[in-house]
Design an enzyme around this catalytic site. Structure first.
Site, PDB file in Angstrom:
ATOM      1  CD  GLU A 153      40.542 -61.451  -6.501  1.00 27.54           C
ATOM      2  OE1 GLU A 153      40.774 -61.728  -7.688  1.00 27.54           O
ATOM      3  OE2 GLU A 153      40.679 -60.299  -6.026  1.00 27.54           O
ATOM      4  CE  LYS A 202      44.720 -61.725 -16.513  1.00 30.50           C
ATOM      5  NZ  LYS A 202      45.832 -62.080 -15.612  1.00 30.50           N
ATOM      6  CE  LYS A 212      39.368 -60.641 -10.377  1.00 32.05           C
ATOM      7  NZ  LYS A 212      40.194 -60.671 -11.616  1.00 32.05           N
ATOM      8  NE  ARG A 250      48.338 -65.728 -43.774  1.00 36.50           N
ATOM      9  CZ  ARG A 250      49.140 -66.642 -43.258  1.00 36.50           C
ATOM     10  NH1 ARG A 250      48.958 -67.073 -42.006  1.00 36.50           N
ATOM     11  NH2 ARG A 250      50.109 -67.170 -43.984  1.00 36.50           N
TER      12      ARG A 250
END
Length: 292
Positions: free
Chosen positions: A199, A134, A166, A99
């Protein structure tokens, strides 16, 4: 800082611990300790195979006596019925490892297959697909490796290997010039040689980033038409003076770009398109590990 191999080793230890606990009650109660056998990894769905090298580490962790024979390597296109590898040795060890190995192989192959699907939409263009942060907690190294196997490129691995300024950083720092200046000073003071990306949300911010001399400019949530205009602005821009030593920053598109709109963005001339879906919206590639 821990190396890639150390992080993967710790991930495997955790995966084994959460699955095996103090022992596989089913296997221990039904399979004799001296039983020997073999199992094959059978692919049940078309895609890109990824995780073979990690599977080898899994088997070695469970039992060095397990012998793995590989028929298909990472990065290969596979179809239902293909046998990727065979593993021979103690049956108890084969069942224990099954597994953990499958979870990793299915996940990595799913990421590689998704990446290939996106990158294929950009065939003939210089634009490359980038992953993001992510990722599944703890599995980032494996998922980013799978992106590369699928033909994509890695963005920064984490918060430590690139500076990405950002919108929130810009707003808290007081503006792009202030944020970039502070980042460059921090790198110099701390002996860091990190690329700086900014950004941007509009043309004015693009001009500010260009004037600051950054390595990459991200176009956040730009439409294809605005992206085309931004690319032209960046390509045409030159610093004051003779421009000696000037290198154009890389251009990255980001924000809400789907498989359907990907090529339209690529045709604007951007260098990279970052896609969170490569890792956060992936279905594992179907496969099974059967006795033979």
């Amino acid at each position: 800082m821990k190396s890639r191999d150390q992080l993967i080793d710790e991930l495997l230890d955790l995966a084994i611990a959460e699955d095996v606990g103090d022992g596989d009650a089913t296997t221990l109660s039904t399979i004799p300790a001296d039983a020997m056998g073999a199992q094959r990894l059978i692919v049940k769905e078309e895609g890109i195979l990824a995780g073979v090298d990690v599977a080898r580490k899994v088997f070695q962790k469970f039992d060095p006596k397990l012998k793995m024979t590989v028929y298909i390597e990472d990065g290969a296109r596979v179809k239902p019925g293909d046998v990727a590898f065979k593993v021979e040795g103690p049956v108890r060890s084969l069942l224990l490892a099954e597994r953990t190995m499958l979870n990793i192989m299915q996940r990595m192959s799913g990421v590689a297959t998704m990446t290939d699907r996106y990158q294929s939409r950009l065939a003939g263009l210089h634009t490359k697909v980038l992953d993001t942060r992510k990722t599944t907690p703890g599995m980032r190294m494996l998922e980013k490796e799978a992106v590369k196997i699928g033909g994509g490129c890695n963005h920064r691995i984490g918060l430590f290997d690139m500076i990405l300024i950002k919108d929130n950083h810009v707003d808290f720092a007081g503006g792009i010039p202030q944020a970039v200046a502070a980042a460059k000073k921090w790198c110099k003071d701390n002996g860091k040689d990190l690329k700086i990306e900014v950004e941007t949300r509009n043309e004015d911010e693009i001009r500010q980033a260009l004037a600051c001399g950054v390595d990459r400019i991200m176009l956040d949530n730009f439409s294809p038409e605005r992206t085309r205009e931004a690319v032209k602005l960046i390509h045409d821009w030159r610093p004051e003076g003779d421009g000696t030593g000037y290198t154009r920053p890389e251009i990255e598109s980001s924000g809400g770009i789907t498989l359907d709109t990907l090529r339209t963005y690529g045709e604007t001339g951007v260098d990279f398109i970052s896609v969170g879906a490569l890792t956060h919206s992936v279905k594992g590639l179907d496969m099974s590990f059967k006795a033979c």
